[in-house]
Motif scaffolding. Structure first.
Motif, PDB file in Angstrom:
ATOM      1  N   GLN A 118      13.171  -4.146  -3.871  1.00  0.00           N
ATOM      2  CA  GLN A 118      13.820  -3.748  -5.545  1.00  0.00           C
ATOM      3  C   GLN A 118      15.181  -4.300  -5.349  1.00  0.00           C
ATOM      4  O   GLN A 118      14.864  -5.775  -6.719  1.00  0.00           O
ATOM      5  N   GLU A 131      15.101  -6.992  -8.736  1.00  0.00           N
ATOM      6  CA  GLU A 131      16.033  -7.104  -9.907  1.00  0.00           C
ATOM      7  C   GLU A 131      16.384  -8.524  -9.814  1.00  0.00           C
ATOM      8  O   GLU A 131      16.613  -9.125 -11.313  1.00  0.00           O
ATOM      9  N   GLU A 153      17.149   2.636 -15.923  1.00  0.00           N
ATOM     10  CA  GLU A 153      16.202   2.108 -15.374  1.00  0.00           C
ATOM     11  C   GLU A 153      14.259   2.891 -16.382  1.00  0.00           C
ATOM     12  O   GLU A 153      13.246   2.254 -17.239  1.00  0.00           O
ATOM     13  N   GLU A 175       9.435  -2.388 -12.350  1.00  0.00           N
ATOM     14  CA  GLU A 175       9.875  -1.241 -12.969  1.00  0.00           C
ATOM     15  C   GLU A 175       9.198   0.221 -12.699  1.00  0.00           C
ATOM     16  O   GLU A 175      10.458   1.144 -12.110  1.00  0.00           O
ATOM     17  N   HIS A 185       9.837   1.554  -9.416  1.00  0.00           N
ATOM     18  CA  HIS A 185      11.259   1.239  -9.368  1.00  0.00           C
ATOM     19  C   HIS A 185      12.033   2.745  -9.951  1.00  0.00           C
ATOM     20  O   HIS A 185      12.860   3.559  -8.708  1.00  0.00           O
TER      21      HIS A 185
HETATM   22 FE   LIG Z   1      14.197  -2.362 -12.043  1.00  0.00          FE
END
Ligand SMILES: [Fe+2]
Ligand SMILES: [Fe+2]
Length: 341
Positions: free
Chosen positions: A135, A139, A191, A221, A224
């Motif tokens: 991740q 990002e 998020e 996302e 995530h």
């Molecule tokens: Fe994210």
């Protein structure tokens, strides 16, 4: 104006090593594998060639999108601070809104970059460290893509500083030493809100470059937020009631900060609309209310799934009229079902 300045946050962190390298969380393994094959390159996968001219009307705007923006901005309602704006001023407002939103995405993405790097350090299990590292790379790419869009396409002069509530939330998250609260703040709240905001932003946004970036970012996302749900699902039930009370307090504070984030203070300031009038409009305009309610659509089901829907949290969600999302599928179930499909 270009965005400037910096923010330092001091924290007392517990760095965790594990000598157990067995990957024994199948759901996280699956998510990690999906993350590895879903990498994209902001330099080569985004078509950067279309020209973006701040303030230009969008020749491809559909009448539906146009009507939505008109209603959203309240152009046609007499009590709106925009009543009486001419066509050019209306178009500029749409661009200001886009600049503000993309700027906040960029700052929020940096928050995610830094918070996830922290998580790699503080989470106890190898599966979560692996996924966290994956991740971090996502990002970095998100910050890169939004920053490049602002600098090369929109023009750095149109950028906005980080909003005060978002900054306060990032400080809250990064001061925190308990890893599950970092998750809760970043993966579930920030998020979750971003995921919903990206989706709505893409209806309102005015050029193909930002739409393409946001489509790519959204795919990442969704993973995530699922990661946050999976990692916390096991940690939360093990908390004592005093520890749970701390999480509740954090959650309530975060909900308030996220709600305030969308009163658009900075936009009113920039375009010279009386800030109190602008905020009152944002607070009361029916479409703005729906917009804010939608922003919680990826937060409420996940809070519920994690067992954090205490009576105080429920009451807050009821006051904001977002409790109806509690019965929709949580992000981990959605994402894992999509990975199986
Ligand atoms: Fe994210
Ligand atoms: Fe991101």
């Amino acid at each position: 104006m270009t965005t400037t300045g910096m923010l330092d946050v001091t924290a007392d962190v517990l760095t965790k090593f594990t000598w157990n390298y067995v990957q024994d969380n199948p759901a996280l393994v699956k998510l990690y594998e999906k993350g590895k094959v879903s990498q994209w390159n902001a330099t080569t996968d985004i078509d950067w060639t279309p020209e973006v001219v701040f303030g230009e009307p969008d020749p491809e705007m559909t009448p539906e999108a146009r009507e939505m923006i008109d209603n959203f901005m309240g152009f046609n309602s007499p009590d709106s601070p925009f009543a009486g704006m001419n066509e050019n001023e209306r178009i500029r407002m749409g661009w200001e809104f886009q600049s503000w939103m993309v700027s906040q995405f960029m700052h929020g993405e940096q928050g995610a970059l830094v918070a996830t790097a922290r998580l790699v350090e503080t989470v106890p299990d190898i599966d979560a460290k692996y996924y966290g590292a994956n991740q971090v790379a996502d990002e970095a790419r998100h910050v890169e893509a939004y920053a490049r869009y602002i600098n090369d396409k929109l023009g750095a002069d149109h950028a906005y500083e980080i909003s005060a509530p978002l900054e306060a939330l990032l400080v809250d998250i990064m001061t925190e030493k308990r890893w599950d609260i970092t998750y809760l703040g970043m993966q579930i709240m920030v998020e979750g809100l971003a995921l919903a905001a990206f989706g709505m932003g893409n209806v309102l946004f005015r050029d193909p470059v930002i739409k393409q970036i946001t489509d790519y970012v959204m795919r990442d996302e969704a993973r995530h937020v699922a990661f946050g749900v999976l990692a916390l699902k096991e940690a939360i039930p093990q908390l004592s009631s005093a520890e749970l009370a701390d999480r509740e307090e954090f959650l309530l504070e975060a909900i308030d900060l996220m709600y305030q984030r969308f009163l658009l203070e900075q936009v009113w300031e920039r375009v010279g609309i009386d800030v109190e009038k602008g905020k009152a409009f944002a607070r009361n305009n029916p479409l703005m209310i729906i917009f804010r309610q939608m922003l919680f659509s990826k937060i409420v089901p996940n809070v519920n799934k994690l067992g954090l829907m205490t009576s105080a949290v429920r009451q807050r969600f009821e006051e904001l009229q977002v409790i109806q999302w509690a019965s929709t599928p949580d992000s981990a179930s959605e994402e894992l079902a999509a990975a199986d499909a």
